[in-house]
Design a protein around this motif. Sequence first.
Motif, mmCIF file in Angstrom:
data_model
loop_
_atom_site.group_PDB
_atom_site.id
_atom_site.type_symbol
_atom_site.label_atom_id
_atom_site.label_comp_id
_atom_site.label_asym_id
_atom_site.label_seq_id
_atom_site.Cartn_x
_atom_site.Cartn_y
_atom_site.Cartn_z
ATOM 1 N N ILE A 211 0.822 -1.209 0.000
ATOM 2 C CA ILE A 211 0.000 0.000 0.000
ATOM 3 C C ILE A 211 0.857 1.261 0.000
ATOM 4 N N TYR A 212 2.046 1.161 0.570
ATOM 5 C CA TYR A 212 2.919 2.337 0.670
ATOM 6 C C TYR A 212 3.759 2.571 -0.582
ATOM 7 N N VAL A 213 3.868 1.564 -1.434
ATOM 8 C CA VAL A 213 4.884 1.593 -2.493
ATOM 9 C C VAL A 213 4.240 1.879 -3.849
ATOM 10 N N ASP A 214 4.689 2.941 -4.527
ATOM 11 C CA ASP A 214 4.114 3.338 -5.800
ATOM 12 C C ASP A 214 4.852 2.738 -6.997
ATOM 13 N N ARG A 215 6.169 2.726 -6.908
ATOM 14 C CA ARG A 215 6.962 2.242 -8.039
ATOM 15 C C ARG A 215 8.084 1.328 -7.539
ATOM 16 N N VAL A 216 8.372 0.320 -8.326
ATOM 17 C CA VAL A 216 9.471 -0.606 -8.009
ATOM 18 C C VAL A 216 10.391 -0.699 -9.215
ATOM 19 N N PHE A 217 11.663 -0.669 -8.937
ATOM 20 C CA PHE A 217 12.655 -0.752 -10.003
ATOM 21 C C PHE A 217 13.712 -1.781 -9.603
ATOM 22 N N VAL A 218 13.995 -2.737 -10.491
ATOM 23 C CA VAL A 218 15.009 -3.762 -10.210
ATOM 24 C C VAL A 218 16.355 -3.273 -10.724
ATOM 25 N N ASP A 219 17.306 -3.140 -9.809
ATOM 26 C CA ASP A 219 18.636 -2.672 -10.196
ATOM 27 C C ASP A 219 19.540 -3.863 -10.467
ATOM 28 N N GLN A 220 19.839 -4.072 -11.743
ATOM 29 C CA GLN A 220 20.642 -5.217 -12.150
ATOM 30 C C GLN A 220 22.066 -5.137 -11.604
ATOM 31 N N VAL A 221 22.607 -3.930 -11.570
ATOM 32 C CA VAL A 221 23.979 -3.757 -11.090
ATOM 33 C C VAL A 221 24.084 -4.215 -9.639
ATOM 34 N N LEU A 222 23.093 -3.756 -8.855
ATOM 35 C CA LEU A 222 23.082 -4.120 -7.453
ATOM 36 C C LEU A 222 22.934 -5.639 -7.307
ATOM 37 N N GLU A 223 22.064 -6.186 -8.131
ATOM 38 C CA GLU A 223 21.830 -7.633 -8.122
ATOM 39 C C GLU A 223 23.150 -8.386 -8.333
ATOM 40 N N ASP A 224 23.965 -7.886 -9.272
ATOM 41 C CA ASP A 224 25.223 -8.562 -9.577
ATOM 42 C C ASP A 224 26.191 -8.527 -8.394
ATOM 43 N N ARG A 225 26.055 -7.480 -7.575
ATOM 44 C CA ARG A 225 26.981 -7.336 -6.454
ATOM 45 C C ARG A 225 26.663 -8.278 -5.301
ATOM 46 N N VAL A 226 25.434 -8.744 -5.285
ATOM 47 C CA VAL A 226 25.008 -9.555 -4.154
ATOM 48 C C VAL A 226 25.572 -10.974 -4.290
ATOM 49 N N SER A 227 26.129 -11.468 -3.223
ATOM 50 C CA SER A 227 26.730 -12.797 -3.276
ATOM 51 C C SER A 227 25.665 -13.883 -3.388
ATOM 52 N N GLN A 228 26.106 -15.053 -3.765
ATOM 53 C CA GLN A 228 25.207 -16.198 -3.870
ATOM 54 C C GLN A 228 24.515 -16.446 -2.533
ATOM 55 N N GLU A 229 25.276 -16.318 -1.500
ATOM 56 C CA GLU A 229 24.752 -16.554 -0.147
ATOM 57 C C GLU A 229 23.628 -15.573 0.169
ATOM 58 N N ALA A 230 23.847 -14.318 -0.222
ATOM 59 C CA ALA A 230 22.849 -13.293 0.051
ATOM 60 C C ALA A 230 21.538 -13.611 -0.658
ATOM 61 N N ARG A 231 21.646 -14.103 -1.890
ATOM 62 C CA ARG A 231 20.423 -14.410 -2.646
ATOM 63 C C ARG A 231 19.596 -15.487 -1.972
#
Lengths: 233, 213
Positions: A211-231
Amino acid sequence: MTTRLCADAAEAVAGIQDGATVLVGGFGMAGMPVALIDALIRQGAEDLTIVSNNAGNGDTGLAALLAERRVRKVICSFPRQSDSYVFDALYRAGEIELEVVPQGTLAERMRAAGAGIGAFYCPTGVGTPLAEGKETRVIDGRAHVLEYPIRGDVALIGAHRADRMGNLVYRKTARNFGPVMATAATLVVAQVREVVEIGGIDPETVVTPGIYVDRVFVDQVLEDRVSQEARAC
Amino acid sequence: MAALVAADIPRGAFVNLGIGLPTLVADHLAADSGVVLHTENGMLNMGPAAHGEQIDPDLTNAGKVPVTELPGASYFHHADSFAMMRGGHLDICVLGGFQVSAAGDLANWHTGEPDAIPAVGGAMDLAIGARRVFVMMTLFTKTGEPKLVPRCTYPLTGLACVDRVYTDHAVFELGARGVVVRETFGMGVEELAERLEVPLSGFASAEPGRDEA
């Protein structure tokens, strides 16, 4: 209104007006919506008031927005850091306004805005320079300062995962200001690492309801930085 | 100093360690102390600093240093984290200090110099929020001025909030009995009384680790 999944960062920050008050999540780099800030730099809005815990580090993110002279005022708890040289130079040159707010009061003033509270009495800061000029009242034998809400026109926050309803979960201490800022602005934009289908987030674990969130954007760069463990979390 | 503070933290206490000297206290807490560390950026049961592969950009302490989590850790947002302090749920916080007054006023955020950029962070919230506030600081400045003073000359962080001051020369208890010397290191009470402008009332023997929770 239904949460919109944005194809790119430009769409995510479209429509931010000159003179807007922008709440920016993150504590240091944890939870900092860097892609959205970069998009705001390209988008061009100026004369902004930025509300964030810090006033930018190094040359990227908030510091880059400041360096572009797009910010009139910063409301934060801790502007001075070892690498906050962009802010420091602007402040010393008298080219940017600063309102320092105790960290908990900063969070609570936004919480109040999001919760429809007109103002609140808070014991933090009594007798200090940050309470000067503010109304005080003794309640139950203890002095309190009257604090007013901080409402944003826009909130830019970082979260870990969203579903298509805009429900958000965060990760570890990157949660910080995100959930509070998400309640306190007219337009709320979340940068996330992944979006899952409706039903893909256990309702018991949702931290920010859609209800609070109007727009969502997936940041691919950030995704790449996240380790396998984090995912896996 | 850090070892003394650690010895005075009761078992199982919920504790926030401020940035700077107080961070060192964590290294002196016994593994079985059951002390739960709070970090104001939204975590309880914080573990030691992270190294190598443990480093996770999403997991830092209030000084933005990568840390680890212990079993039983929990995460929460900023408004909840500071509600925990103001609401009186945190047993102890340990803070650094520029000056502490005899009445327990604390100055630790701003030197008051005209070109200094003010930055308070969570210091004011911690100072008035935790049930007990310990300050760790050197007793004198580099030029020999006392930092335990009749009245703070630096801008204040909080009024009458400090319960105990750990310094390199002595530990002081502040309260209804005024400034009580709890223990000294090298410097006698007479010399302390001579070098400080605050009246020192009595001498309380220290019983480290025997504080009530």
